[in-house]
Design a protein around this motif. Sequence first.
Motif, PDB file in Angstrom:
ATOM      1  N   GLU A 500     -33.503 -40.720  40.642  1.00  0.00           N
ATOM      2  CA  GLU A 500     -34.201 -41.963  41.447  1.00  0.00           C
ATOM      3  C   GLU A 500     -35.615 -41.330  41.304  1.00  0.00           C
ATOM      4  OE1 GLU A 500     -31.164 -43.509  43.682  1.00  0.00           O
ATOM      5  OE2 GLU A 500     -30.152 -43.807  41.493  1.00  0.00           O
ATOM      6  N   GLY A 503     -38.177 -41.468  38.882  1.00  0.00           N
ATOM      7  CA  GLY A 503     -38.753 -42.161  38.645  1.00  0.00           C
ATOM      8  C   GLY A 503     -37.377 -43.142  37.523  1.00  0.00           C
ATOM      9  N   GLU A 505     -34.395 -45.166  36.626  1.00  0.00           N
ATOM     10  CA  GLU A 505     -33.855 -46.324  36.937  1.00  0.00           C
ATOM     11  C   GLU A 505     -32.635 -46.675  36.185  1.00  0.00           C
ATOM     12  OE1 GLU A 505     -37.122 -48.595  36.225  1.00  0.00           O
ATOM     13  OE2 GLU A 505     -38.366 -48.285  37.961  1.00  0.00           O
ATOM     14  N   SER A 521     -31.606 -43.447  29.481  1.00  0.00           N
ATOM     15  CA  SER A 521     -32.906 -43.356  30.245  1.00  0.00           C
ATOM     16  C   SER A 521     -33.435 -43.081  28.927  1.00  0.00           C
ATOM     17  CB  SER A 521     -33.433 -41.991  30.881  1.00  0.00           C
ATOM     18  OG  SER A 521     -33.974 -42.047  31.610  1.00  0.00           O
ATOM     19  N   GLU A 525     -38.934 -43.274  30.564  1.00  0.00           N
ATOM     20  CA  GLU A 525     -39.139 -42.396  32.410  1.00  0.00           C
ATOM     21  C   GLU A 525     -38.357 -40.961  32.001  1.00  0.00           C
ATOM     22  OE1 GLU A 525     -36.386 -46.581  33.285  1.00  0.00           O
ATOM     23  OE2 GLU A 525     -35.330 -44.694  33.178  1.00  0.00           O
ATOM     24  N   THR A 541     -45.152 -43.540  38.703  1.00  0.00           N
ATOM     25  CA  THR A 541     -45.200 -44.423  37.870  1.00  0.00           C
ATOM     26  C   THR A 541     -45.645 -44.504  36.573  1.00  0.00           C
ATOM     27  OG1 THR A 541     -44.888 -46.107  39.846  1.00  0.00           O
ATOM     28  CG2 THR A 541     -45.219 -46.984  37.518  1.00  0.00           C
TER      29      THR A 541
END
Length: 751
Positions: A500, A503, A505, A521, A525, A541
């Motif tokens: 996590e 990145g 999520e 995923s 990501e 990000t």
Amino acid sequence: MAPTGKKRRPVAAPKRTTATPKAKSRAKRTKKARRGPIAWVMRIIGFFLRLIWSFTWRSAAVLCLLIGAAVSYFYTTLPELDELVDGRTRGSVTLLDHNDKTFAWRGEQFGGFTSVDAVSPVLAHAVVATEDKRFYRHFGVSPRGVASAVRINLREGRGPLSGHGGSTLTQQTAKLLCLGVPFDPTTGMTEAEYEADCRRGTMWRKIKEAVYAMAMEARYTKDEILTIYLNRAYLGGGARGFEAAAQRYFGIPASQLDAAQSAMLAGLLVAPTRYAPTNNLERAQARAETVLRLMAEQGYISDADRAVAVAEPATLSQAAQARAGGYFADWVMDTGPSFLTKDTTEDVILSTTLDQRLQTAAEEAMKTVFETKVREGSEAQAAIVVMSADGAVRAMVGGRQTKVSGAFNRATMAKRQTGSSFKPFVYAAAMDLGYTPGATVVDEPLTINVPGSGAYSPQNYDKKFHGRVTLSKALQESYNIPAVRVSEAVGRENVRKIAEGFGIESDLAAGPALALGVSESTLLEMTGAYAGILNGGTSVTPYGLRELRLQGDDEPLMGQGGGFGERVITEEAAQYLTFMMFQVVDRGTGVRAKLDGRQAAGKTGTTQAARDAWFIGFTADYVVGVWMGYDDNTPLTGVTGGGLPADIWRETMVRVNEGMPVKPLPLKIPPSAIPAQKPPRDPGGTAQNNAATGGNTAQGQQQQAQSPAATDRERRRAERQARRDERRQNGTTADKVLEDVLINILRGGGN
């Protein structure tokens, strides 16, 4: 009284001509006819004819007065020419790549005011020939055109006002102006409803259009009316006006259009979406041939020019094709606020991270592999993301059809199980707790009792057990049992926290199968998470937006939408993990991704029943993620992450790194991976001693004075002591702790 000598003439009436019997008979009949029933009928007909004529000319006079009054009214409402050329109800978005070059447009693009004199003459001729050949000879309305349209409609079995309308180019311009009524969202009418209302074809609407057209003819010159039309006409692809359309489809200004290109654009007027060359090039070319024939018939071009234009039809330029923007443009549009992107009423400039060279590289790589290594007719899909270590997305391919807009983007929208491509985060947790790649784990049967689910017994892909192996070896060969053991040893929560932190999520699995990538995923990501490993353990990000500003403004409204975040694992842990992933490519399951003369690290991933195949990896400069599978989850045939996805990755990386300097990966080689070096034989001892001591230190000078045998014994003793110290400090304790934990797991049968 006696008469005189002269003789007098006798007094007598003049001699009358006696009427002939025929004349008397004709006169008699005429007299009777005037008095008979025919006379009455003729008098009645004459009366009504005189009455109709009197009513007609009076009505015509009143109608002319009314039309004149209406024309005068509309005349007073017409603004200046420059206020009518931009007919958009929405703004546009221009997307720039990382070199600030335009690569895509969204919304309704307006190319700027363009007069008839500023466009190619053949373009104006094409529009007139196609839409209104009597444009320069009528007063806004063409009775001949209306009559011809009614005749055609009746002949084709439609109503007189259905189908062909006989509208002049001036009337079409009036319709584009919506009779001077601007769009007002406060009325509750949507933009689509407003445009539909402007296009209504009722009798009353056509009458108003005709009156408005005559007012325009009185207010503007013919060239000014044509200028308004050339700027306001919608030509598909988000292009409003011929200048924007010329840029959109051919990558050139409207002043440089040739006959074939002009004919294609003029042909769009009948149905912009249907005939747009970006939708169907062959259909657009066929329509252009019709326009060229009309131009030749009306004398605008010669038969020879027409033949040349037909033989060499207009095609989309490569620059225009690239400006579709594809998946990347759609994704960036979604990352910004909708009121400044999809629903903007302003003209917006988006500066992005896209590298068009890398975008082309990714598209060509996918095309090459599917053409040469995938069976014909396969409906398998693939996606590619190219990213810098800081999270800047440089290229994105969301499917095999690359020249699309608004399509399903498998790189950002598809959530799929990650398989073994998730395992680096398991080993990242171990490295962050102090283990080294040389720490060992036992690969043997394992059963874990999962509360509520029962016994869980993972198996390796090859259905074998490999005994005690190092963590590096376990990742290199993508063994499943060691991955689960390590995950249980370091704690699933630690693994989940690190994933996590990098990145990912999506919801991560709670059970021991977490280590094997049963969670879902997106490719974006996962690629961003691997970028965190490349940059030394700091999260990123993924972002594509560098700056957002209004057209004409220097100050941006928004800045960069992503980049570096917080540290997730130590730099040493990231470097150890990079070494382990380097081993995957160098000699493990990802060997097909190996690059000639350039270090690369990565990890394969294959989910249950081969429904998904992944390869994600990086060089010193870029991270590339590849996913392959079917949209309906059909299993792939004979495909694993180390197969076709690795091929696509390699083809992409070869193109991406072309011409770039070779840089080493930021990896750290563990002591256990460095073989003992034997010094070369040197009877004089100089080379041997220099190799062991450096040759320039005082210790080296002292050793040079000793015998070769003594020097060799000292060197070996020092090397053994150094290795023991390294193991004691870095690996031995971690190895012992890991083994103890794993033994406890085996004995207890649970977590």
